[in-house]
Design an enzyme around this catalytic site. Structure first.
Site, PDB file in Angstrom:
ATOM      1  N   LYS A 185      25.933  46.548  40.969  1.00  0.00           N
ATOM      2  CA  LYS A 185      24.777  47.282  40.435  1.00  0.00           C
ATOM      3  C   LYS A 185      23.931  47.853  41.577  1.00  0.00           C
ATOM      4  O   LYS A 185      23.419  48.977  41.484  1.00  0.00           O
ATOM      5  CB  LYS A 185      23.928  46.352  39.570  1.00  0.00           C
ATOM      6  CG  LYS A 185      22.611  46.963  39.060  1.00  0.00           C
ATOM      7  CD  LYS A 185      22.850  48.208  38.211  1.00  0.00           C
ATOM      8  CE  LYS A 185      21.642  48.577  37.361  1.00  0.00           C
ATOM      9  NZ  LYS A 185      20.429  48.865  38.098  1.00  0.00           N
ATOM     10  N   GLU A 192      23.285  56.388  43.115  1.00  0.00           N
ATOM     11  CA  GLU A 192      22.310  57.161  42.332  1.00  0.00           C
ATOM     12  C   GLU A 192      21.319  57.872  43.259  1.00  0.00           C
ATOM     13  O   GLU A 192      21.019  59.059  43.072  1.00  0.00           O
ATOM     14  CB  GLU A 192      21.582  56.219  41.382  1.00  0.00           C
ATOM     15  CG  GLU A 192      20.540  56.849  40.496  1.00  0.00           C
ATOM     16  CD  GLU A 192      19.846  55.797  39.638  1.00  0.00           C
ATOM     17  OE1 GLU A 192      18.601  55.815  39.584  1.00  0.00           O
ATOM     18  OE2 GLU A 192      20.545  54.947  39.039  1.00  0.00           O
TER      19      GLU A 192
END
Length: 484
Positions: A185, A192
């Site tokens: 994650k 991102e």
């Protein structure tokens, strides 16, 4: 006898509430708890009204209302709060019960919690959850890791509520032991950061270099959605570029150019340094946000240096296509570096992460969801030992096709004064990675000169080290204590 819950969720902020509602929609009985118990009633009488969601008003009450083995998911702020809830929960749990941390915890904390709770007979899962509020409600990307014995009990719930690919595959599967889920994650968040900055660099080149209007840029991004660049971030950028405020002007033009950050991109960069992985693009994307935060200093420096951007000359259609290729190629490098970091951590910790399956986790439901994640999955399924994503035939072809235009865009940006830290770092990385010989021979000679750090020779087998007395005064002792 009252019906007991399948899972308990602690934390009724928006993410917690939406996950609970998602679970309820899929037929699971959820017990909801919040430290401020008045929020439980507010939830039950509001968003959860008319559902089968059960309220709990203490941790003891929560535990009593759950089927065994109990499954308790924490949707609370990362850090000490997680440890506080774990300690408070333990007196009410039994051996074999399961605690799940669904927050943005740092993976070393998850490593520690998995081991500490295993000693107490409690099975712990650290799970990344991506997709924001909408994803939590309608289908997030879920990245669980930790005590694998617990997975069989949590899997039916998580895979039911997760996002699905067009083929119906859940964007949720077991990642690996200890903190593997939270590590993946973290890398997701770093990618991102990189994706967002790359889009911003393309936007600035189109706007300030080519002088395009917002209407023209919106049309370009809308067209890019029909290419390999198709992604959630390209989609929302198209919407943003076309959004007008009450005065009819583009709203984004009036937004102050200072970008915030919560720190997960920084974590990714720090871990890349710790593992010795050249995560150049993602790290530059973090620094780009740092530079943006110096608004007053930038304005003063702009005036001091008289900085201007020279318009880019030439056929705009040709430049637009070149920018598209540069954006796509840079994005490939960002993902390649991210997977290099995941691979290194997996090997060092023995997590045995499936890289193709990891790409599938991100295919839908999360912020970086995009078309070419399917191609990444295909690449790792074809070759699970793939070290560099750009070596796969599909991605190698794109990089080779883009290379000339990519160089032109980066070179032109430097020439006219448009900052492109991520696109420039991406092509510089590829140039370095594909160089059979780098100037590190001189660097190692410098280290040996001032610190006697020794060096290997090209005409001798690897593993043999040599030291030279470069000045005739330093002796022949190799350094083992001083390092640069």
């Amino acid at each position: 006898m009252s019906v007991k819950g399948d899972i308990g969720v602690i934390g009724l902020a928006v993410m917690g509430q939406n996950l609970i509602l998602n679970m309820n929609d899929h037929g699971f009985k959820v017990v909801a708890y919040n430290r401020t118990t008045s929020k439980v009633d507010e939830f039950l009488q509001g968003a959860a009204k008319g559902t089968n969601i059960i309220g709990a008003y203490s941790l003891e009450d929560l535990a009593a209302k759950l089927e065994k083995p109990r499954k308790v998911m924490l949707m609370v702020r990362a850090g000490d709060v997680v440890d506080q809830f774990i300690e408070a929960l333990l007196p009410h749990l039994e051996e074999g019960d399961i605690i799940i941390d669904g927050g943005n915890s740092n993976y070393p904390d998850t490593n520690r919690r998995v081991k500490a709770l295993a000693e107490k007979g409690i099975r712990f899962i650290g799970s990344g959850v991506s997709g924001g509020e909408e994803g939590a409600r309608h289908g997030p990307s879920i990245m669980p890791g930790g005590n694998q014995e617990a997975w069989q009990y949590v899997k039916p719930i998580f895979q039911a509520i997760s996002a699905k690919t067009e083929q119906g595959e859940p964007c949720c599967d077991w990642v690996g032991g200890e903190g593997a889920g939270h590590f993946v994650k973290m890398v997701h968040n770093g990618i991102e950061y990189g994706d967002m900055q790359l889009i911003c660099e393309a936007y600035q080149f189109l706007k300030e270099g080519l002088g395009l209007s917002y209407e023209e840029m919106q049309a370009i991004f809308a067209e890019w959605k029909n290419t390999e660049l198709d992604s959630y971030l390209i989609d929302i950028t198209t919407d943003i570029l076309g959004y007008k405020d009450a005065s009819g002007e583009p709203l984004v033009e009036k937004i102050l150019d200072t970008a915030g950050q919560k720190g997960t991109g920084k974590w990714t960069g720090i871990n890349a340094l710790d593992f010795g992985i050249p995560l150049t693009l993602i790290t530059e994307s973090v620094f780009a946000r740092c530079v943006s935060s110096f608004k007053d200093q930038r304005v003063a420096a702009n005036q001091l240096f008289g900085k201007t951007i020279t318009p880019v000359e030439g056929d705009k259609k040709v430049w637009i296509e070149a920018v598209r290729k540069a954006l796509l190629a840079s994005k490939i490098i960002s993902y390649a570096q991210g997977f290099m970091l995941i691979r290194e951590a997996s090997e060092q910790f023995g997590w045995d992460i499936n890289y193709g399956a990891t790409a599938l986790l991100w295919r839908e439901g999360c912020i970086i969801r995009s078309r070419f994640l399917g191609n990444i999955r295909d690449a790792y399924e074809a070759n699970p030992n793939l070290v560099f994503l750009g070596s796969d035939s599909y991605f190698k072809g794109i990089l080779e096709n883009a290379l000339s235009d990519w160089r032109k865009v980066v070179a032109k940006s430097i020439e006219v004064g448009i900052p492109m830290p991520c696109m420039a770092s991406a092509i510089t990385f590829l140039d370095g990675y594909t160089s059979a010989r780098l100037p590190a021979n001189l660097l190692q000679a410098q280290r040996d000169y001032f610190g006697a750090h020794t060096y290997e020779r090209t005409d001798k087998p690897r593993g043999e080290f040599f030291h030279t007395n470069w000045t005739g005064r330093g002796g022949n002792t190799a350094s083992t204590t001083y390092d640069v």
